[in-house]
Design a protein around this motif. Structure first.
Motif, PDB file in Angstrom:
ATOM      1  N   TYR A 132       0.820  -1.212   0.000  1.00 18.14           N
ATOM      2  CA  TYR A 132       0.000   0.000   0.000  1.00 18.14           C
ATOM      3  C   TYR A 132       0.861   1.272   0.000  1.00 18.14           C
ATOM      4  CZ  TYR A 132      -3.405  -3.514   1.350  1.00 18.14           C
ATOM      5  OH  TYR A 132      -4.187  -4.635   1.376  1.00 18.14           O
ATOM      6  N   ALA A 133       2.149   1.130  -0.250  1.00 23.67           N
ATOM      7  CA  ALA A 133       3.063   2.271  -0.194  1.00 23.67           C
ATOM      8  C   ALA A 133       2.720   3.344  -1.225  1.00 23.67           C
ATOM      9  CB  ALA A 133       4.506   1.800  -0.391  1.00 23.67           C
ATOM     10  N   THR A 134       2.169   2.925  -2.342  1.00 23.91           N
ATOM     11  CA  THR A 134       1.838   3.900  -3.380  1.00 23.91           C
ATOM     12  C   THR A 134       0.392   4.370  -3.294  1.00 23.91           C
ATOM     13  OG1 THR A 134       1.302   2.086  -4.916  1.00 23.91           O
ATOM     14  CG2 THR A 134       3.559   2.940  -4.952  1.00 23.91           C
ATOM     15  N   ASP A 135      -0.377   3.753  -2.413  1.00 30.48           N
ATOM     16  CA  ASP A 135      -1.791   4.129  -2.251  1.00 30.48           C
ATOM     17  C   ASP A 135      -1.895   5.132  -1.112  1.00 30.48           C
ATOM     18  OD1 ASP A 135      -4.486   4.280  -2.386  1.00 30.48           O
ATOM     19  OD2 ASP A 135      -4.889   2.226  -1.737  1.00 30.48           O
ATOM     20  N   CYS A 136      -1.335   6.310  -1.349  1.00 25.29           N
ATOM     21  CA  CYS A 136      -1.131   7.248  -0.250  1.00 25.29           C
ATOM     22  C   CYS A 136      -1.502   8.675  -0.624  1.00 25.29           C
ATOM     23  CB  CYS A 136       0.337   7.202   0.175  1.00 25.29           C
ATOM     24  SG  CYS A 136       0.552   6.898   1.924  1.00 25.29           S
ATOM     25  N   ASP A 137      -2.665   8.856  -1.215  1.00 21.26           N
ATOM     26  CA  ASP A 137      -3.078  10.191  -1.615  1.00 21.26           C
ATOM     27  C   ASP A 137      -3.888  10.871  -0.522  1.00 21.26           C
ATOM     28  OD1 ASP A 137      -5.234   8.540  -1.787  1.00 21.26           O
ATOM     29  OD2 ASP A 137      -5.947   9.284  -3.727  1.00 21.26           O
ATOM     30  N   ARG A 138      -3.590  10.507   0.715  1.00 16.82           N
ATOM     31  CA  ARG A 138      -4.270  11.100   1.873  1.00 16.82           C
ATOM     32  C   ARG A 138      -3.371  12.151   2.517  1.00 16.82           C
ATOM     33  NH1 ARG A 138      -4.065   6.491   5.026  1.00 16.82           N
ATOM     34  NH2 ARG A 138      -3.224   5.299   3.283  1.00 16.82           N
ATOM     35  N   PRO A 139      -3.966  13.121   3.218  1.00 17.88           N
ATOM     36  CA  PRO A 139      -3.150  14.158   3.863  1.00 17.88           C
ATOM     37  C   PRO A 139      -2.381  13.622   5.057  1.00 17.88           C
ATOM     38  CG  PRO A 139      -5.437  14.373   4.512  1.00 17.88           C
ATOM     39  CD  PRO A 139      -5.412  13.331   3.430  1.00 17.88           C
ATOM     40  N   VAL A 140      -1.346  14.325   5.407  1.00 24.29           N
ATOM     41  CA  VAL A 140      -0.568  14.012   6.605  1.00 24.29           C
ATOM     42  C   VAL A 140      -0.908  15.050   7.659  1.00 24.29           C
ATOM     43  CG1 VAL A 140       1.727  13.764   7.582  1.00 24.29           C
ATOM     44  CG2 VAL A 140       1.298  13.037   5.240  1.00 24.29           C
ATOM     45  N   ARG A 141      -1.339  14.611   8.802  1.00 22.57           N
ATOM     46  CA  ARG A 141      -1.721  15.536   9.860  1.00 22.57           C
ATOM     47  C   ARG A 141      -0.500  16.141  10.533  1.00 22.57           C
ATOM     48  NH1 ARG A 141      -7.174  17.167  10.720  1.00 22.57           N
ATOM     49  NH2 ARG A 141      -8.498  15.506   9.925  1.00 22.57           N
ATOM     50  N   SER A 142      -0.611  17.398  10.896  1.00 24.24           N
ATOM     51  CA  SER A 142       0.420  18.058  11.684  1.00 24.24           C
ATOM     52  C   SER A 142       0.023  17.934  13.152  1.00 24.24           C
ATOM     53  CB  SER A 142       0.549  19.528  11.302  1.00 24.24           C
ATOM     54  OG  SER A 142       1.392  20.199  12.211  1.00 24.24           O
ATOM     55  N   VAL A 143       0.776  17.156  13.902  1.00 18.41           N
ATOM     56  CA  VAL A 143       0.432  16.919  15.306  1.00 18.41           C
ATOM     57  C   VAL A 143       0.462  18.201  16.106  1.00 18.41           C
ATOM     58  CG1 VAL A 143       1.179  15.784  17.414  1.00 18.41           C
ATOM     59  CG2 VAL A 143       1.194  14.522  15.279  1.00 18.41           C
ATOM     60  N   ALA A 144       1.405  19.080  15.779  1.00 22.37           N
ATOM     61  CA  ALA A 144       1.558  20.309  16.546  1.00 22.37           C
ATOM     62  C   ALA A 144       0.307  21.174  16.487  1.00 22.37           C
ATOM     63  CB  ALA A 144       2.760  21.097  16.028  1.00 22.37           C
ATOM     64  N   SER A 145      -0.293  21.258  15.319  1.00 23.79           N
ATOM     65  CA  SER A 145      -1.453  22.122  15.154  1.00 23.79           C
ATOM     66  C   SER A 145      -2.773  21.386  15.195  1.00 23.79           C
ATOM     67  CB  SER A 145      -1.360  22.870  13.817  1.00 23.79           C
ATOM     68  OG  SER A 145      -1.424  21.950  12.745  1.00 23.79           O
TER      69      SER A 145
END
Length: 530
Positions: A500-513
Motif C-alpha cells: 500500500y506504499a503507493t496508495d497514499c493520496d491522503r493528507p498528513v496531519r500536523s500533530v503540533a497544530s
C-alpha cells in the motif's frame, strides 16, 4: 432438605466473607436519570465521532495473548475491584477506543487456533497452519524442506522497508510464537534455538538465529528468552545456572553477535538484562536496545521483582521503546505483547491472567500519553481466546475471583456446594466426579488453580472471535467481523507501507497544530481544481 442445606451454606458463606445478601449497587445507579444521562453522553460521543482519514506516521499494535472477550470482561471487573469499586462499571483504557471490530481466529487447518498460525495472520496478512510461523499455508508443520520459497513477510518488514523504525516488546521469550512471526520463517514454532532442531531435515535456521543475523535492523527488542541466545556453557548472569538443553551448541554467542554488528556500523547500542541497567538507558543516546530479562518468559506482574535486580513492567518497556523509536522522523511500528495472559489461563490461574490484562492496559495508557491520535494508529486485539467463562448469577460487586454468592431460592447448585464465578471448560484441576467444598478455601489467592470440566494437563484455547479495538488514522476500517489476516492490511494501508506504499493520496496531519499540513492543503486544492 437440599434447600435447607443451601440456605445453611449461604449463611455460612456470608459470615465467612463478611458480606450482606443482595447486590452492591452505587446509590446513583438507583436513579433512572443516571442511566438516561449516561446513555445520552454515550450517544453524543458516538454521534460526534469523526473519521481520521490521514496517513498514520506511527502504528502501535498491542496483542493480549489469549485475551478473549470473557477475559476482557473479568479483567475489567478485577481492575475496578482493585480500586474498591463493584467493578462491572469499570472501563479498560482500550475499551474507550472509538472503533471496534471482531476477528475470526481459526487457522487454515484448525478450527481452534494456536498462537503461531494466528500471529502469521495478524502480522503477515496471510492465514497459516497450526504451529507454523511466517510461512504460507502450503507448508505443513515441521516440514523444513517445504518451507523454502514459501516465506511471507510481515508488517515489521514493510515498515522497515519504508524507512521507519521498528520495535518488539513482549513478556514472553522474544523467540516465542507471537513476536517471532514478525521476523522469522519456521515450519515449527518450537524451533526457537538450534538445540530444538536436532534431527530436522533441511537447511532451516532456528528462530533466535533469524532474529539476530537476519533482522539486525530491529531497533528495540525487549522481553525474555536469554537461553536461546547464549552459548551452551555460559552461566546465566541472573540465575548462575546453565541450561544445557536450551543454550546454543553451535558455538554462536548471539548476544555478542548483536553487539558486534552495531559496533561495526557505529550505532549507539545497549544490551541489558535487569531493571537497573534498563532504567539507566538514555533513549536520546540509544539507537539500538536489546533487553533480555529472563532465561525464559518474564515474571508475572503479581510476582515481578520491582527492584534494580528485577525486571521492568510492560508499561515501562513500552515507554522506553517509544522514546527510542519516535526519534525517527518517518515514524515507527511497535508490537507490544501481554504474553502471560495466555500462560496463566493454560494453568487455570485466572488471578494472574486478569492481572496481566491490567498490566497491559497500563502499557496502553502509557502509549496513549506519549503519542497523538491524529498521527498514530493504535490497535489492541488478541490472537485467540480460552475456554474460560463467567458463570452463575452472582450479585453485583461479588469478588470476581471468589465464590458465587448463592441465591438458594432461585439458582443454588444442585449438590449444595459452592462454586467459583470463573470456570474453565478443560484444564488441570478436575474433580473426577466429587466436587470439592470450597467454603473455607481462598480462591482469590494468585496460585489457586481453578476447576475445569474436562481433565487435561493444560487448558486449551477457544475458537470464538476476538475483539479489535482501534483509534487513530484509518481506525474506522475496523467495523465488523473480519478475517484475522485483515488486521495487518489495515495497519499497512493506514501507514502507507508494503503493497500500500503507493496508495497514499491522503493528507498528513500536523500533530503540533492538529490540522492538515499546509503542503497537503495545497496538494488537495490542486486536485480539486483539476
Amino acid at each position: 432438605m437440599q434447600a435447607i442445606s443451601s440456605l445453611l451454606w449461604f449463611s455460612l458463606f456470608c459470615l465467612i466473607n463478611n458480606i450482606n445478601a443482595g447486590p452492591k449497587i452505587p446509590n446513583e445507579e438507583r436513579d433512572p436519570e443516571f442511566w438516561r444521562s449516561k446513555a445520552k453522553e454515550d450517544l453524543k460521543l458516538t454521534l460526534g465521532k469523526k473519521e481520521i482519514n490521514s496517513v498514520a506516521k506511527n502504528v502501535i499494535m498491542f496483542l493480549g495473548d489469549g485475551m478473549g472477550v470473557a477475559t476482557v470482561t473479568a479483567a475489567r471487573i478485577y481492575k475496578g475491584q482493585l480500586n474498591g469499586q463493584p467493578g462491572e462499571e469499570t472501563v479498560l483504557s482500550f475499551e474507550e477506543f472509538p472503533n471496534l471490530g471482531l476477528a475470526k481466529t481459526y487457522n487454515v487447518d484448525r478450527q481452534t487456533p494456536d498462537s503461531a498460525g494466528t500471529a502469521t495472520a495478524y502480522l503477515c496478512g496471510v492465514k497459516g497452519n497450526y504451529a507454523t510461523l511466517g510461512v504460507s499455508p502450503n507448508v505443513p508443520r515441521k516440514d523444513c524442506i517445504a518451507q523454502k520459497g514459501r516465506e511471507v513477510t510481515s508488517i515489521l518488514d514493510w515498515s522497515k522497508a519504508a524507512g521507519k523504525s521498528v520495535g518488539i516488546v513482549t513478556t514472553s521469550r522474544v523467540t516465542h510464537a507471537s513476536p517471532a512471526a514478525l521476523y522469522a520463517h519456521s515450519a515449527e514454532r518450537d524451533w526457537e534455538g538450534d538445540t530444538d532442531m536436532e534431527g530436522v531435515d533441511g537447511e532451516c535456521k532456528d528462530i533466535a538465529y533469524q532474529l539476530i543475523y537476519d533482522n539486525s535492523n530491529i531497533e528495540v527488542i525487549l522481553g525474555g528468552g536469554r537461553r536461546y541466545l547464549m552459548l551452551k556453557n555460559q552461566t546465566d548472569p541472573e540465575t548462575g545456572k546453565i541450561d544445557l538443553n536450551k543454550q546454543r551448541k553451535d558455538g554462536r554467542d548471539l548476544i555478542k553477535a548483536w553487539a558486534e554488528d552495531k559496533e561495526a556500523r557505529n550505532k549507539f547500542h545497549t544490551y541489558v538484562w535487569n531493571k537497573q541497567q534498563f532504567d539507566n538507558v538514555d533513549p536520546r543516546n540509544t539507537d539500538y536496545l536489546l533487553g533480555l530479562f529472563e532465561p525464559s518468559h518474564m515474571q508475572y506482574e503479581l510476582e515481578r521483582d520491582k527492584s534494580g535486580n528485577g525486571e521492568p513492567s510492560i508499561a515501562e518497556m513500552t515507554q522506553k521503546a517509544i522514546q527510542i523509536l519516535q526519534k525517527n522522523e518517518k515514524g515507527f511500528f511497535l508490537f507490544v505483547e501481554g504474553a502471560r495472559i495466555d500462560h496463566a489461563h493454560h494453568d487455570t490461574l485466572p488471578k494472574k491472567a486478569l492481572d496481566e490484562v491490567v498490566a497491559m492496559d497500563a502499557a496502553v495508557q502509557m502509549a496513549m500519553k506519549m503519542t497523538n491520535e491524529m498521527d498514530t494508529l493504535m490497535v489492541v486485539t488478541a490472537d485467540h481466546s480460552h475456554v474460560f467463562n463467567i458463570a452463575g448469577y452472582p450479585y453485583r460487586g461479588n469478588n470476581i475471583l471468589g465464590l458465587v454468592d448463592p441465591n438458594p431460592a432461585e439458582y443454588g447448585p444442585a449438590d449444595g456446594l459452592p462454586y467459583t464465578t470463573l470456570i474453565y471448560g478443560n484444564g488441570p484441576n478436575y474433580n473426577y466426579g466429587n466436587r470439592t467444598n470450597l467454603t473455607d478455601v481462598d480462591t482469590t489467592h494468585k496460585d489457586f488453580v481453578f476447576f475445569s470440566a474436562v481433565p487435561m494437563a493444560d487448558e486449551t484455547h477457544g475458537a470464538e472471535e476476538v475483539a479489535i479495538y482501534a483509534r487513530g488514522p484509518m481506525a474506522h476500517l475496523f467495523q465488523r467481523t473480519h478475517e484475522q489476516n485483515y488486521i495487518p492490511h489495515v495497519m499497512a494501508y493506514a501507514s502507507c507501507v508494503g503493497e500500500y506504499a503507493t496508495d497514499c493520496d491522503r493528507p498528513v496531519r500536523s500533530v503540533a497544530s492538529g490540522h492538515v499540513s499546509m503542503i497537503s492543503v495545497i496538494f488537495m486544492c490542486i486536485l480539486c481544481v483539476i
